[in-house]
Scaffold this active site. Structure first.
Site, PDB file in Angstrom:
ATOM      1  N   GLU A 162      32.569  42.726  36.245  1.00 32.15           N
ATOM      2  CA  GLU A 162      32.698  41.280  36.426  1.00 32.15           C
ATOM      3  C   GLU A 162      34.148  40.868  36.670  1.00 32.15           C
ATOM      4  O   GLU A 162      34.428  39.992  37.497  1.00 32.15           O
ATOM      5  CB  GLU A 162      32.124  40.542  35.208  1.00 32.15           C
ATOM      6  N   GLU A 187      28.963  44.120  45.504  1.00 29.83           N
ATOM      7  CA  GLU A 187      28.523  44.829  44.295  1.00 29.83           C
ATOM      8  C   GLU A 187      29.085  46.246  44.277  1.00 29.83           C
ATOM      9  O   GLU A 187      29.521  46.737  43.231  1.00 29.83           O
ATOM     10  CB  GLU A 187      26.993  44.851  44.223  1.00 29.83           C
TER      11      GLU A 187
END
Length: 293
Positions: A147, A223
């Site tokens: 994150e 991602e």
């Protein structure tokens, strides 16, 4: 999936409101009064397209807190050792990534986590209680690194720019098609009629759906980058690989639809081309082949 859905919904809502307001003010009729004025239409499309994307970005953090019910941890008074560890870990990862310390939050739910915020030095990292309860500290740290990497990579800014460009084309093409349908099918020779506005509305929905494929593709690429970023921040690919493997054996926690693409795990939606996340196996394979410096 939850965060990206909220971003897109907010973005589309702003676009619809702006489009409707400009129609009421007669801007569409002005642009098409003497045939299409492509220069004016392009300017209109840019204004509508980027306004929605930018507003969505600016309100992304408060919307994320509201939609998940996330509780921000006070660094000066964490509620126990686990919360203190979370804040310390996120701050350490942020220091390694060279960004300001994000707010750290916890929300109730199945295993997932997300990051959001308009600026690298004013962001939010949130993790679910389900993820904390189902992973080791090293695996949780790897997820937090993922994150933090999203923030350091400027993914929300890039997503906003891509969404703005996509919106611009959607608005522009919908009005061009609407104009020609109004002229050729509805035989309207003066200004624009109901056929124009109906066609524009339908085309914006269809083109918007097709454009979401582009946004989803970008989301999948980011991602992979965030996984690699976690490996770099952790100094090893193994923690992230173990975290992904564990997620693969768990039911991914569902974030509110508007924020799905920001989560660590997602179900992918209507087929691979609309998936915000690559398959877990593909992400693990990419980590296996990367070089950690």
């Amino acid at each position: 999936m939850k965060r990206i859905f909220l971003f897109i919904v907010t973005n589309l809502a702003v676009m619809v409101v702006l489009s409707a307001t400009l129609r009421v003010l007669g801007v569409d009729r002005y642009i098409t009064a003497q045939g299409i004025n492509f220069q004016s239409l392009l300017i209109l499309s840019v204004v509508i397209g980027f306004t929605g994307a930018i507003i969505s970005l600016l309100i992304s953090k408060p919307m994320a807190k509201w939609s998940t019910g996330a509780r921000v941890i006070d660094p000066a008074a964490p509620g126990g050792s686990r919360e203190a560890w979370l804040v310390e870990t996120v701050h350490q990862l942020a220091d390694r990534a060279g960004i300001g310390h994000p707010e750290v939050a916890i929300y109730d739910g199945s295993p997932n986590a997300f990051a959001t915020g308009a600026f690298k030095n004013d962001s939010l990292v949130a993790v679910s209680t389900g993820l904390l309860d189902s992973m080791t500290e090293e695996e949780v740290a790897a997820v937090l690194g993922h994150e933090v990497a999203h923030i350091a990579n400027g993914d929300m800014i890039t997503l906003t720019l891509i969404q703005g460009v996509v919106n611009t084309f959607v608005v522009f093409l919908a009005r061009v098609v609407g104009y020609f349908i109004d002229r050729t099918v509805f035989r309207n020779e003066r200004g624009v009629g109901a056929g124009y506005f109906i066609t524009v509305l339908v085309c914006e929905i269809i083109f918007g759906l097709l454009a979401s494929i582009i946004v989803a593709w970008f989301s999948r690429q980011r991602e992979y980058r965030a996984d690699a970023g976690s490996a770099q921040l952790m100094g090893s690919r193994e923690p992230m690989m173990r975290a992904l493997a564990r997620l693969g054996g768990l039911e991914p926690g569902e974030l509110p639809k508007s924020f799905e693409a920001s989560g660590i795990a997602g179900k992918g939606g209507l087929g691979a081309i609309f998936a915000s996340h690559p398959p877990i196996q593909a992400r693990i394979a990419a980590l296996q082949h990367m070089r950690v410096v």
